[in-house]
Write a protein that holds these residues in place. Structure first.
Motif, PDB file in Angstrom:
ATOM      1  N   VAL A   1      -0.191 -24.071 -14.196  1.00  0.00           N
ATOM      2  CA  VAL A   1      -1.050 -23.071 -13.568  1.00  0.00           C
ATOM      3  C   VAL A   1      -0.498 -21.696 -13.915  1.00  0.00           C
ATOM      4  N   LEU A   2      -1.314 -20.834 -14.510  1.00  0.00           N
ATOM      5  CA  LEU A   2      -0.879 -19.495 -14.907  1.00  0.00           C
ATOM      6  C   LEU A   2      -0.998 -18.550 -13.720  1.00  0.00           C
ATOM      7  N   VAL A   3       0.131 -17.994 -13.283  1.00  0.00           N
ATOM      8  CA  VAL A   3       0.210 -17.118 -12.116  1.00  0.00           C
ATOM      9  C   VAL A   3       0.494 -15.702 -12.610  1.00  0.00           C
ATOM     10  N   VAL A   4      -0.421 -14.782 -12.336  1.00  0.00           N
ATOM     11  CA  VAL A   4      -0.336 -13.426 -12.882  1.00  0.00           C
ATOM     12  C   VAL A   4      -0.047 -12.428 -11.765  1.00  0.00           C
ATOM     13  N   GLY A   5       1.073 -11.726 -11.879  1.00  0.00           N
ATOM     14  CA  GLY A   5       1.461 -10.746 -10.881  1.00  0.00           C
ATOM     15  C   GLY A   5       1.533  -9.352 -11.464  1.00  0.00           C
ATOM     16  N   ASN A   6       1.089  -8.368 -10.684  1.00  0.00           N
ATOM     17  CA  ASN A   6       1.068  -6.963 -11.083  1.00  0.00           C
ATOM     18  C   ASN A   6       2.063  -6.207 -10.208  1.00  0.00           C
ATOM     19  N   THR A   7       3.031  -5.555 -10.810  1.00  0.00           N
ATOM     20  CA  THR A   7       4.102  -4.915 -10.038  1.00  0.00           C
ATOM     21  C   THR A   7       3.607  -3.792  -9.137  1.00  0.00           C
ATOM     22  N   GLY A   8       2.436  -3.213  -9.440  1.00  0.00           N
ATOM     23  CA  GLY A   8       1.913  -2.123  -8.626  1.00  0.00           C
ATOM     24  C   GLY A   8       0.755  -2.528  -7.738  1.00  0.00           C
ATOM     25  N   ASP A   9       0.558  -3.822  -7.517  1.00  0.00           N
ATOM     26  CA  ASP A   9      -0.583  -4.284  -6.728  1.00  0.00           C
ATOM     27  C   ASP A   9      -0.401  -3.911  -5.261  1.00  0.00           C
ATOM     28  N   PRO A  10      -1.364  -3.176  -4.668  1.00  0.00           N
ATOM     29  CA  PRO A  10      -1.205  -2.742  -3.278  1.00  0.00           C
ATOM     30  C   PRO A  10      -1.550  -3.811  -2.252  1.00  0.00           C
ATOM     31  N   ALA A  11      -2.573  -4.610  -2.513  1.00  0.00           N
ATOM     32  CA  ALA A  11      -3.085  -5.542  -1.509  1.00  0.00           C
ATOM     33  C   ALA A  11      -2.371  -6.879  -1.514  1.00  0.00           C
TER      34      ALA A  11
ATOM     35  N   LYS B   1       8.380   2.146   9.672  1.00  0.00           N
ATOM     36  CA  LYS B   1       9.454   2.474   8.736  1.00  0.00           C
ATOM     37  C   LYS B   1       9.073   2.045   7.331  1.00  0.00           C
ATOM     38  N   ILE B   2       8.451   0.855   7.201  1.00  0.00           N
ATOM     39  CA  ILE B   2       8.001   0.390   5.894  1.00  0.00           C
ATOM     40  C   ILE B   2       6.939   1.324   5.330  1.00  0.00           C
ATOM     41  N   SER B   3       5.980   1.712   6.185  1.00  0.00           N
ATOM     42  CA  SER B   3       4.903   2.592   5.740  1.00  0.00           C
ATOM     43  C   SER B   3       4.481   3.523   6.871  1.00  0.00           C
ATOM     44  N   PRO B   4       4.891   4.787   6.817  1.00  0.00           N
ATOM     45  CA  PRO B   4       4.455   5.736   7.840  1.00  0.00           C
ATOM     46  C   PRO B   4       2.942   5.918   7.886  1.00  0.00           C
ATOM     47  N   VAL B   5       2.267   5.687   6.757  1.00  0.00           N
ATOM     48  CA  VAL B   5       0.822   5.878   6.706  1.00  0.00           C
ATOM     49  C   VAL B   5       0.067   4.638   7.190  1.00  0.00           C
ATOM     50  N   PHE B   6       0.462   3.461   6.716  1.00  0.00           N
ATOM     51  CA  PHE B   6      -0.311   2.246   6.977  1.00  0.00           C
ATOM     52  C   PHE B   6       0.344   1.274   7.961  1.00  0.00           C
TER      53      PHE B   6
ATOM     54  N   ASP C   1       6.490  14.911  -4.256  1.00  0.00           N
ATOM     55  CA  ASP C   1       7.554  14.055  -3.766  1.00  0.00           C
ATOM     56  C   ASP C   1       6.934  13.045  -2.803  1.00  0.00           C
ATOM     57  N   PRO C   2       7.135  11.734  -3.003  1.00  0.00           N
ATOM     58  CA  PRO C   2       6.483  10.740  -2.143  1.00  0.00           C
ATOM     59  C   PRO C   2       6.777  10.925  -0.655  1.00  0.00           C
ATOM     60  N   ALA C   3       8.008  11.279  -0.320  1.00  0.00           N
ATOM     61  CA  ALA C   3       8.344  11.465   1.098  1.00  0.00           C
ATOM     62  C   ALA C   3       7.579  12.648   1.685  1.00  0.00           C
TER      63      ALA C   3
ATOM     64  N   PHE D   1       0.821  -1.213   0.000  1.00  0.00           N
ATOM     65  CA  PHE D   1       0.000   0.000   0.000  1.00  0.00           C
ATOM     66  C   PHE D   1       0.854   1.261   0.000  1.00  0.00           C
ATOM     67  N   GLN D   2       2.004   1.233   0.679  1.00  0.00           N
ATOM     68  CA  GLN D   2       2.882   2.400   0.637  1.00  0.00           C
ATOM     69  C   GLN D   2       3.449   2.576  -0.764  1.00  0.00           C
ATOM     70  N   ARG D   3       3.774   1.468  -1.418  1.00  0.00           N
ATOM     71  CA  ARG D   3       4.270   1.516  -2.792  1.00  0.00           C
ATOM     72  C   ARG D   3       3.216   2.137  -3.711  1.00  0.00           C
ATOM     73  N   ALA D   4       1.951   1.715  -3.524  1.00  0.00           N
ATOM     74  CA  ALA D   4       0.871   2.276  -4.340  1.00  0.00           C
ATOM     75  C   ALA D   4       0.664   3.754  -4.022  1.00  0.00           C
TER      76      ALA D   4
END
Length: 489
Positions: A420-430, A381-386, A266-268, A252-255
């Motif tokens: 088995v087809l495994v689909v990953g999204n680089t911006g997935d928050p959850a 530290k990982i996510s100040p918000v969440f 600026d993200p910070a 979620f911090q990445r998103a």
């Protein structure tokens, strides 16, 4: 509860169609199921005439297959084309999402797949039409909004854990014996009974979010029955309770950082502005346009979470944050209400109830308050918000739970299964991208086939990538397995 789920349904932000399962008006009998019209509910009319519903009896306790039974609600729309491949079973996540409700609204996204498949979904045990669990009434849910889910004082901490214990007792009172039989493994066994009832030799399956864990569990238990299986928005199978919370803090911090960059911030600096806002709200909740309701810090965090599930919703987040900065919590409260399934009349959905009952039966890890407090600096530290929110959730989610958990993490290895087809999204928050690679590896060599999308939002299929959609369609419709490691930009 105002906590946001660890894994959520793909369509958490969408309005859901509600459909009941009719039995007396059967117009088609096949595979041991009596399919009839889907009944309207108090919330919505029945879906169109394309849709049929049925109820399937399964054992309450799979260790006693000839014992007491429960009913599972199913929904389907028959294949349109002349070259039917069978049924394609969908699970939309949660855990706790109602497939009976969500399948009709998701059908346009998978319209190509209906050319060869009957589109089928179901309410997993403990959900909706399948002995759905309700742990609190609407007044109790709203009253719990006053509980601070990031307690700062001994009094707030006491209230937090008392509320968690009360929630578990409410679930036990409503669910009874079912409380010990709603695990992911139980539902995977239900899936195989559904496959048999549908008359399919193999399980063709599309799992989203938590549905990927359920699919991986099915593949582990029934590797020889796996047909064409797609797992999208993948839950990390190697993570325990703390690991999932850590993953989501990072996701979620990445998103959020992606959102802030898209607005020229600026993200910070943007993160500091949001944490300052949340700190002020914690001290003094904001007034809203809804009489008698204020925006608490917990509701504000939930309201920020919701738009991060889809890039299309980012402008909504900008408006809600700007409005909150001006002292009005109405827009963030409205977003939180959508996430918590609260309608204009004050009625709440029960997805989170089912989710908690299922996940607390699955997960054995029960961090104490003291253990959680030691984790908080890392999480913040990982996510100040969440981070603080998710850190406390590891202790409160299953605190005082009346039924012990079953494992630290699920078993998904599936030697001998079809690809088995495994689909990953680089911006997935959850369900952060790293979990998809781990799922593909855990399924085993020659089984897990990785497809990456460099995109934003929760889930890849149907999110705007022609590359992803065409690859998944080719696999499900024609059996064309892509090269492991394929990347869609």
């Amino acid at each position: 509860m105002s906590r946001f789920p660890r894994w959520t349904a793909l369509a958490v932000a969408s309005a859901l169609l509600a459909a009941g399962c009719g039995g007396d008006s059967s117009d088609d009998k096949s595979g041991g199921l009596s399919w009839g019209r889907c009944e309207a509910t108090s919330d919505a009319p029945a879906p169109g005439s394309d849709w049929q519903c049925a109820t399937l009896k399964v054992p309450l306790d799979w260790s006693e297959p000839n014992g007491e039974t429960i009913g599972l609600g199913l929904i389907r729309a028959k294949a349109r084309g002349d070259h039917r491949a069978g049924s394609l079973l969908f699970n939309f996540g949660g855990p706790g999402a109602s497939g009976v409700s969500m399948m009709p609204s998701y059908a346009p996204t998978v319209s190509k797949l209906r050319e060869r498949y009957d589109l089928v979904s179901w309410d997993p045990r403990g959900v909706g039409a399948s002995e759905g669990v309700r742990c609190r009434d609407d007044k109790e849910i709203q009253a719990a909004e006053s509980v601070d889910t990031t307690p700062d004082t001994p009094a707030e901490e006491k209230a937090y854990f008392e509320d968690a214990t009360a929630f578990g007792k409410g679930c036990q009172k409503d669910a009874g014996k079912l409380m010990a039989h709603v695990s992911t493994a139980d539902s995977a066994r239900d899936m195989d009974r559904i496959r048999e009832a549908l008359g399919d030799d193999r399980m063709h399956y599309f799992g989203i979010s938590y549905g990927t864990e359920l699919g991986g569990t099915y593949a582990h238990l029934f590797p020889k029955k796996v047909g064409r299986m797609t797992l999208d928005a993948v839950v990390d199978p190697g993570a325990d309770t703390v690991g999932h919370a850590r993953n989501q803090a990072r996701g979620f911090q990445r998103a959020l950082n992606g959102y802030l960059k898209s607005t020229g911030q600026d993200p910070a600096e943007g993160t500091r502005r949001i944490t300052d806002l949340l700190r002020r709200i914690d001290t003094r909740p904001l007034p809203t346009a809804t009489p008698g309701r204020k925006l608490t810090q917990s509701l504000a965090v939930t309201g920020i979470i919701l738009p991060l599930y889809s890039k299309d919703s980012w402008p909504t987040l900008t408006s809600a944050l700007d409005t909150a900065e001006r002292g009005d919590g109405s827009e963030l409260l409205a977003l939180a209400d959508r996430y918590n399934e609260r309608d204009a009349s004050g009625q709440y959905g029960t997805t989170t109830h089912a989710q908690r009952v299922i996940s607390c039966l699955d997960g054995r890890q029960r961090p104490t308050a003291a253990e959680t407090k030691k984790l908080l600096p890392e999480f913040e530290k990982i996510s100040p918000v969440f981070g603080r929110y998710l850190g406390w959730d590891t202790a409160g989610w299953c605190h005082g739970w009346p039924v012990p958990g079953q494992h630290d993490n699920p078993q998904v290895s599936a030697p001998g299964a079809a690809p088995v087809l495994v689909v990953g999204n680089t911006g997935d928050p959850a369900t952060p991208y790293e979990g998809a690679r781990k799922m593909a590896d855990e399924l085993g060599k020659g089984v897990g086939v990785m497809l990456t999308w460099r995109g934003e939002g929760h889930g890849a299929y149907g999110s705007g990538s022609d590359c992803v959609d065409s690859t998944v369609d080719a696999y499900l419709l024609d059996g064309s397995v892509p090269k492991d490691g394929k990347v869609c930009s």
